[in-house]
Design a protein around this motif. Structure first.
Motif, PDB file in Angstrom:
ATOM      1  N   GLY A  99     -34.824  14.984 116.979  1.00  0.00           N
ATOM      2  CA  GLY A  99     -35.049  16.172 116.992  1.00  0.00           C
ATOM      3  C   GLY A  99     -35.207  16.790 115.703  1.00  0.00           C
ATOM      4  O   GLY A  99     -36.013  16.198 114.811  1.00  0.00           O
ATOM      5  N   ASP A 100     -34.542  17.789 115.221  1.00  0.00           N
ATOM      6  CA  ASP A 100     -34.494  18.797 114.124  1.00  0.00           C
ATOM      7  C   ASP A 100     -33.487  18.108 113.258  1.00  0.00           C
ATOM      8  O   ASP A 100     -32.803  18.892 112.364  1.00  0.00           O
ATOM      9  CB  ASP A 100     -34.483  20.205 114.266  1.00  0.00           C
ATOM     10  CG  ASP A 100     -33.505  20.821 115.162  1.00  0.00           C
ATOM     11  OD1 ASP A 100     -32.560  19.929 115.492  1.00  0.00           O
ATOM     12  OD2 ASP A 100     -33.306  21.954 115.045  1.00  0.00           O
ATOM     13  N   GLY A 142     -44.562  22.154 115.540  1.00  0.00           N
ATOM     14  CA  GLY A 142     -43.103  21.747 114.860  1.00  0.00           C
ATOM     15  C   GLY A 142     -43.121  20.432 114.297  1.00  0.00           C
ATOM     16  O   GLY A 142     -42.292  20.110 113.336  1.00  0.00           O
ATOM     17  N   ASP A 143     -43.781  19.465 114.833  1.00  0.00           N
ATOM     18  CA  ASP A 143     -44.072  18.096 114.392  1.00  0.00           C
ATOM     19  C   ASP A 143     -44.457  18.196 112.747  1.00  0.00           C
ATOM     20  O   ASP A 143     -43.744  17.637 111.545  1.00  0.00           O
ATOM     21  CB  ASP A 143     -44.899  17.250 114.918  1.00  0.00           C
ATOM     22  CG  ASP A 143     -44.312  16.849 116.287  1.00  0.00           C
ATOM     23  OD1 ASP A 143     -45.195  16.184 117.127  1.00  0.00           O
ATOM     24  OD2 ASP A 143     -43.286  16.974 116.491  1.00  0.00           O
ATOM     25  N   LEU A 144     -45.516  19.131 112.257  1.00  0.00           N
ATOM     26  CA  LEU A 144     -45.989  19.281 111.103  1.00  0.00           C
ATOM     27  C   LEU A 144     -44.853  19.863 110.054  1.00  0.00           C
ATOM     28  O   LEU A 144     -44.517  19.542 109.063  1.00  0.00           O
ATOM     29  CB  LEU A 144     -47.183  20.050 110.768  1.00  0.00           C
ATOM     30  CG  LEU A 144     -48.467  19.700 111.443  1.00  0.00           C
ATOM     31  CD1 LEU A 144     -49.471  20.573 111.748  1.00  0.00           C
ATOM     32  CD2 LEU A 144     -48.756  18.153 110.732  1.00  0.00           C
ATOM     33  N   LEU A 145     -43.970  20.815 110.660  1.00  0.00           N
ATOM     34  CA  LEU A 145     -43.040  21.469 109.874  1.00  0.00           C
ATOM     35  C   LEU A 145     -41.829  20.213 109.818  1.00  0.00           C
ATOM     36  O   LEU A 145     -41.311  20.453 108.524  1.00  0.00           O
ATOM     37  CB  LEU A 145     -42.373  22.570 110.744  1.00  0.00           C
ATOM     38  CG  LEU A 145     -41.348  23.119 110.077  1.00  0.00           C
ATOM     39  CD1 LEU A 145     -41.554  23.958 108.763  1.00  0.00           C
ATOM     40  CD2 LEU A 145     -40.734  24.235 111.123  1.00  0.00           C
ATOM     41  N   LEU A 146     -41.672  19.383 110.617  1.00  0.00           N
ATOM     42  CA  LEU A 146     -40.263  18.384 110.400  1.00  0.00           C
ATOM     43  C   LEU A 146     -40.986  17.465 109.316  1.00  0.00           C
ATOM     44  O   LEU A 146     -40.069  17.198 108.195  1.00  0.00           O
ATOM     45  CB  LEU A 146     -40.365  17.396 111.761  1.00  0.00           C
ATOM     46  CG  LEU A 146     -39.591  18.394 112.911  1.00  0.00           C
ATOM     47  CD1 LEU A 146     -39.588  17.398 114.025  1.00  0.00           C
ATOM     48  CD2 LEU A 146     -37.921  18.719 112.514  1.00  0.00           C
ATOM     49  N   ILE A 147     -42.288  17.003 109.238  1.00  0.00           N
ATOM     50  CA  ILE A 147     -43.057  16.247 108.270  1.00  0.00           C
ATOM     51  C   ILE A 147     -42.715  17.015 106.777  1.00  0.00           C
ATOM     52  O   ILE A 147     -42.393  16.348 105.872  1.00  0.00           O
ATOM     53  CB  ILE A 147     -44.221  16.094 108.467  1.00  0.00           C
ATOM     54  CG1 ILE A 147     -44.497  15.199 109.623  1.00  0.00           C
ATOM     55  CG2 ILE A 147     -45.035  15.441 107.292  1.00  0.00           C
ATOM     56  CD1 ILE A 147     -45.898  14.856 110.011  1.00  0.00           C
ATOM     57  N   GLU A 148     -43.048  18.206 106.611  1.00  0.00           N
ATOM     58  CA  GLU A 148     -42.904  19.148 105.459  1.00  0.00           C
ATOM     59  C   GLU A 148     -41.484  19.154 104.894  1.00  0.00           C
ATOM     60  O   GLU A 148     -41.358  19.188 103.912  1.00  0.00           O
ATOM     61  CB  GLU A 148     -43.492  20.383 105.669  1.00  0.00           C
ATOM     62  CG  GLU A 148     -43.198  21.300 104.478  1.00  0.00           C
ATOM     63  CD  GLU A 148     -43.995  21.057 103.146  1.00  0.00           C
ATOM     64  OE1 GLU A 148     -43.689  21.472 102.058  1.00  0.00           O
ATOM     65  OE2 GLU A 148     -45.106  20.174 103.352  1.00  0.00           O
ATOM     66  N   ALA A 149     -40.606  19.298 105.947  1.00  0.00           N
ATOM     67  CA  ALA A 149     -39.182  19.542 105.941  1.00  0.00           C
ATOM     68  C   ALA A 149     -38.606  17.998 105.095  1.00  0.00           C
ATOM     69  O   ALA A 149     -37.990  18.045 104.166  1.00  0.00           O
ATOM     70  CB  ALA A 149     -38.342  19.785 107.035  1.00  0.00           C
ATOM     71  N   SER A 150     -39.045  17.097 105.709  1.00  0.00           N
ATOM     72  CA  SER A 150     -38.613  15.716 105.358  1.00  0.00           C
ATOM     73  C   SER A 150     -39.128  15.441 104.051  1.00  0.00           C
ATOM     74  O   SER A 150     -38.437  14.875 103.065  1.00  0.00           O
ATOM     75  CB  SER A 150     -38.956  14.724 106.323  1.00  0.00           C
ATOM     76  OG  SER A 150     -40.322  14.575 106.280  1.00  0.00           O
ATOM     77  N   PHE A 162     -35.344  25.941 114.442  1.00  0.00           N
ATOM     78  CA  PHE A 162     -36.241  25.034 114.860  1.00  0.00           C
ATOM     79  C   PHE A 162     -36.930  25.161 116.222  1.00  0.00           C
ATOM     80  O   PHE A 162     -38.082  25.272 116.408  1.00  0.00           O
ATOM     81  CB  PHE A 162     -36.115  23.618 114.455  1.00  0.00           C
ATOM     82  CG  PHE A 162     -37.163  22.715 114.707  1.00  0.00           C
ATOM     83  CD1 PHE A 162     -37.292  21.940 115.656  1.00  0.00           C
ATOM     84  CD2 PHE A 162     -38.395  22.676 113.933  1.00  0.00           C
ATOM     85  CE1 PHE A 162     -38.367  21.004 116.068  1.00  0.00           C
ATOM     86  CE2 PHE A 162     -39.263  21.799 113.877  1.00  0.00           C
ATOM     87  CZ  PHE A 162     -39.276  20.913 115.045  1.00  0.00           C
ATOM     88  N   LYS A 163     -36.043  25.506 117.039  1.00  0.00           N
ATOM     89  CA  LYS A 163     -36.513  25.352 118.617  1.00  0.00           C
ATOM     90  C   LYS A 163     -37.611  26.704 118.551  1.00  0.00           C
ATOM     91  O   LYS A 163     -38.363  26.447 119.408  1.00  0.00           O
ATOM     92  CB  LYS A 163     -35.212  25.373 119.379  1.00  0.00           C
ATOM     93  CG  LYS A 163     -35.681  25.481 121.070  1.00  0.00           C
ATOM     94  CD  LYS A 163     -34.188  25.730 121.571  1.00  0.00           C
ATOM     95  CE  LYS A 163     -34.428  25.587 123.434  1.00  0.00           C
ATOM     96  NZ  LYS A 163     -35.464  26.891 123.616  1.00  0.00           N
ATOM     97  N   ASP A 164     -37.050  27.693 118.113  1.00  0.00           N
ATOM     98  CA  ASP A 164     -37.972  29.102 118.201  1.00  0.00           C
ATOM     99  C   ASP A 164     -39.527  28.501 117.730  1.00  0.00           C
ATOM    100  O   ASP A 164     -40.523  29.345 118.124  1.00  0.00           O
ATOM    101  CB  ASP A 164     -37.462  30.062 117.222  1.00  0.00           C
ATOM    102  CG  ASP A 164     -35.890  30.334 117.669  1.00  0.00           C
ATOM    103  OD1 ASP A 164     -35.126  31.277 116.834  1.00  0.00           O
ATOM    104  OD2 ASP A 164     -35.623  30.210 119.175  1.00  0.00           O
ATOM    105  N   ILE A 165     -39.396  27.700 116.580  1.00  0.00           N
ATOM    106  CA  ILE A 165     -40.825  27.265 116.110  1.00  0.00           C
ATOM    107  C   ILE A 165     -41.718  26.654 117.345  1.00  0.00           C
ATOM    108  O   ILE A 165     -42.795  26.823 117.528  1.00  0.00           O
ATOM    109  CB  ILE A 165     -40.582  26.701 114.806  1.00  0.00           C
ATOM    110  CG1 ILE A 165     -40.040  27.289 113.743  1.00  0.00           C
ATOM    111  CG2 ILE A 165     -42.322  26.082 114.399  1.00  0.00           C
ATOM    112  CD1 ILE A 165     -40.683  28.588 113.093  1.00  0.00           C
ATOM    113  N   ASN A 166     -40.912  25.708 117.946  1.00  0.00           N
ATOM    114  CA  ASN A 166     -41.571  24.772 118.928  1.00  0.00           C
ATOM    115  C   ASN A 166     -41.818  25.565 119.890  1.00  0.00           C
ATOM    116  O   ASN A 166     -43.073  25.558 120.849  1.00  0.00           O
ATOM    117  CB  ASN A 166     -40.406  23.663 119.263  1.00  0.00           C
ATOM    118  CG  ASN A 166     -40.584  22.444 118.784  1.00  0.00           C
ATOM    119  OD1 ASN A 166     -41.646  22.212 118.013  1.00  0.00           O
ATOM    120  ND2 ASN A 166     -39.831  21.572 118.855  1.00  0.00           N
TER     121      ASN A 166
END
Length: 682
Positions: A596-597, A570-578, A558-562
């Motif tokens: 974090g992730d 990265g925040d949008l990805l966290l929302i989608e993952a959740s 995930f750090k690579d995405i950020n």
């Protein structure tokens, strides 16, 4: 510990028996003239011949036998040896170096070889010129010896026998010399089985190496008496390969008891110093030596194997701000010849500080000069910390913003702080020795106060919200905590009440609860809500055994995405993952963002197999591509799963084990799941 007060004197007495007394020891070859192989040193004192003159062959034994007795003596030796006698006794005369005649009594032991031929003769000769005196002296030595004197033989065939045992055996072993004549095992049986093995091993080693031996052993006699014995012996070997020991055994019980008592006392003193965190020291000003007990080294955090006590080492440990005061206190005490006490700080290399208290007094010589300083040093860090905490507590009581009230066991107010006066409008004088019920608002029923007192009396504390009123009659809500204060025996001596007004707090409570228990980015629960729900499940399990699982999820790379696309992506990805996780879990499950992730999921009533199956589905789903703001992104997830109650019985350990399993999943190559097991380590 060496037996300095017993053993040397006994050894000297044994030496007196066989070296300087009236008993001469000879070993002759069974050949013409009876050449001397060995003679005890006391022959020079008794007959005037040097041992060397006889053992070198310069003089044969036959040369010093009286001519009128020589033929008779030779016939007896020939006859007795032909009869294969095990021993015999003879009386004859010897001529000393000055030509004087000496009557001797000879107790003779023949040594036969394997063919039965006489090979060596061992003789014990007593000079009988002054027979009464020497006989009495010898008997006195034997009778008064503080223990047992013996001759012990090990034959080539392995047979063991006592050729001679002094009367002391009766007191030491509760056996008579007659009992041991043909049965040496009776004496060995007085020892424990383990000590018998050890003793026989030492005998075997001594026989092989022809080395003397000694040891200490405890025995239990048939009468129930327990004794500590010291044993010492000298060893000789004959041509027929038999081995003979001449030795003694003495009772060291009293000395051993003193040693054990001293050791116990020293250990107790050491333990007492450890418990009190107090060490002792002694400075000898005459010998210029300094002693520190083990606890002093412990307090100073020094290894006694690496450091020698020294005043310089001591001063180097003292906090720079205290060093001058400590040195001055000691020097002033020596000058005034009075005891002193001082508290100071030690400063260690790692920056840690320890408070110690030193006390000392001095010993004076006849001229009134200080010759020795004896003192103690005690770790008082906890005491100093308590004193500091007490001062802080006192300031908090006086200056704190919360209202404080202390009552006695009859629920009468004994003291309040300034904040109490400000919040209630009552002065300390107004409320002294009153029951706090005058503060009641009337909004709570009897059941409320009954529950309050039941909790306080049975559990020792109560906490909750309560409506009270001020002196002006205004009602207000307060957060109140009441605790029982107990003495060292657990008896309640006071009640402490702490409260603060919470009107504004209650108005904002709803909003705060939302902020406190949910993640602001994803909208899922946060770690606090996860913990609360997990502990609720644990609490229910105490009433009815249930099983549930905790899953720890970490998004790989995930750090690579950020770093590549920025935190907004990265925040949008966290929302989608959740959201993907929530789509696969049940309604009663709790998904929480840990930071974090990292996410965690609580699965009520879900066992190991179902948890593993669900985790695999989650791993697969989270690895599918993400379409975020026109970008196609890929990540994976590593997961660890732990099961209650199999793996742990509390929230903290469950989460730790799930996290540990997750890290193992990462170590296994990421994008997979690992179930916790006891073999996992950080």
């Amino acid at each position: 510990m060496k037996h300095s007060s017993i053993i040397p004197s006994d050894a000297a007495l044994l030496q007196d028996l066989f070296a300087s007394g009236p008993l001469m020891v000879f070993e002759w070859q069974a050949s013409d003239g009876w050449p001397v192989k060995y003679v005890s040193p006391n022959i020079q004192q008794i007959l005037g011949y040097s041992p060397a003159s006889l053992m070198s062959g310069e003089l044969a034994f036959a040369a010093i036998v009286h001519p009128d007795d020589l033929e008779k003596l030779a016939k007896e030796v020939t006859q007795f040896s032909a009869e294969k006698r095990p021993f015999w006794e003879q009386h004859y005369r010897l001529i000393d170096a000055q030509g004087k005649t000496h009557w001797v009594y000879d107790y003779t032991r023949p040594i036969y070889n394997q063919q039965g031929e006489l090979e060596t003769i061992l003789g014990y000769l007593i000079n009988q010129n002054d027979a009464d005196y020497n006989h009495q002296r010898f008997n006195n030595l034997i009778q008064n010896f503080p223990g047992m004197v013996y001759e012990f033989t090990l034959s080539p065939d392995g047979k063991m026998a006592f050729s001679y045992v002094s009367p002391g055996v009766v007191d030491l072993f509760e056996l008579t010399p007659a009992e041991l004549e043909n049965n040496a095992d009776l004496l060995f049986e007085r020892f424990s089985p383990a000590d018998q093995v050890t003793l026989k091993q030492k005998i075997k080693h001594s026989a092989l190496t022809l080395t003397p031996w000694s040891d200490e052993t405890q025995i239990t006699l048939p009468s129930g008496k327990r004794r500590w014995l010291y044993k010492q012996s000298q060893v000789f070997q004959h041509r027929d390969a038999s081995v003979v020991w001449y030795g003694f055994v003495t009772d060291i019980t009293e000395k051993k008891q003193l040693e054990l008592a001293l050791t116990k006392s020293q250990n107790n003193m050491k333990l007492a110093q450890q418990l009190a965190k107090m060490g002792s020291w002694e400075l000898d000003l005459v010998a210029n030596t300094l002693y520190w007990s083990d606890e002093v080294f412990n307090i100073f955090r020094l290894d006694p194997q690496c450091y020698q006590p020294s005043y310089e080492t001591f001063l180097n440990l003292i906090h720079p701000d205290d060093k001058e005061a400590v040195n001055h206190a000691y020097q002033q005490s020596v000058t005034s010849k009075r005891a002193y006490q001082i508290d100071y700080r030690l400063l260690f290399a790692d920056g840690k500080i320890k408070w110690v208290q030193e006390r000392a007094q001095h010993q004076l010589n006849e001229q009134g000069e200080v010759i020795k300083s004896i003192g103690t040093v005690q770790d008082i860090s906890e005491q100093k910390q308590f004193e500091t905490q007490s001062r802080i507590t006192e300031e908090i009581f006086k200056q704190g913003h919360d209202g404080l009230m202390i009552c006695d066991t009859n629920a009468r107010i004994v003291t309040v702080n300034h904040a109490f006066e400000e919040l209630t409008g009552y002065s300390a004088k107004d409320v002294l020795y009153k029951n706090p019920r005058f503060l009641q608002s009337g909004r709570h029923d009897k059941a409320f106060y009954k529950s309050f007192w039941d909790s306080l009396l049975n559990k020792g504390h109560w906490r909750g919200e309560m409506w009270n009123k001020t002196k002006s009659g205004t009602f207000y809500p307060q957060e109140l905590s009441v605790s029982a204060i107990k003495d060292s025996q657990g008896n309640t001596i006071n009640y402490l009440g702490i409260f603060h007004e919470i009107s504004e707090q209650k108005q904002a409570e709803e909003q705060m609860m939302r902020l406190a228990f949910y993640d602001s980015l994803t909208g899922v629960a946060n770690r606090l809500l996860l913990r609360e729900r997990c502990e609720q499940l644990i609490s229910r399990a105490e009433r009815a055994t249930t099983q549930f699982s905790v899953m720890f999820i970490d998004l790989d790379h995930f750090k690579d995405i950020n770093d590549t696309h920025g935190h907004d992506i990265g925040d949008l990805l966290l929302i989608e993952a959740s959201q993907r996780i929530q789509q696969l879990i049940r309604q009663q499950d709790t998904l929480a963002r840990m930071g974090g992730d990292e996410f965690a999921v609580l699965f009520p009533l879900l066992g190991a197999d179902d948890s593993l199956e669900l985790a695999k589905r989650l791993v697969k789903r989270l690895a599918e591509p993400y379409l975020i703001d026109g970008l196609v992104l890929s990540i994976s997830a590593s997961m660890g799963v732990t099961i209650f109650p199999n793996d742990a019985q509390d929230y903290k350990t469950l989460l730790k084990h799930a996290d540990l399993a997750m890290y193992q999943a990462k170590n296994n190559g990421r994008n997979n799941v690992v179930m916790y097991n006891l073999g996992l380590k950080l």
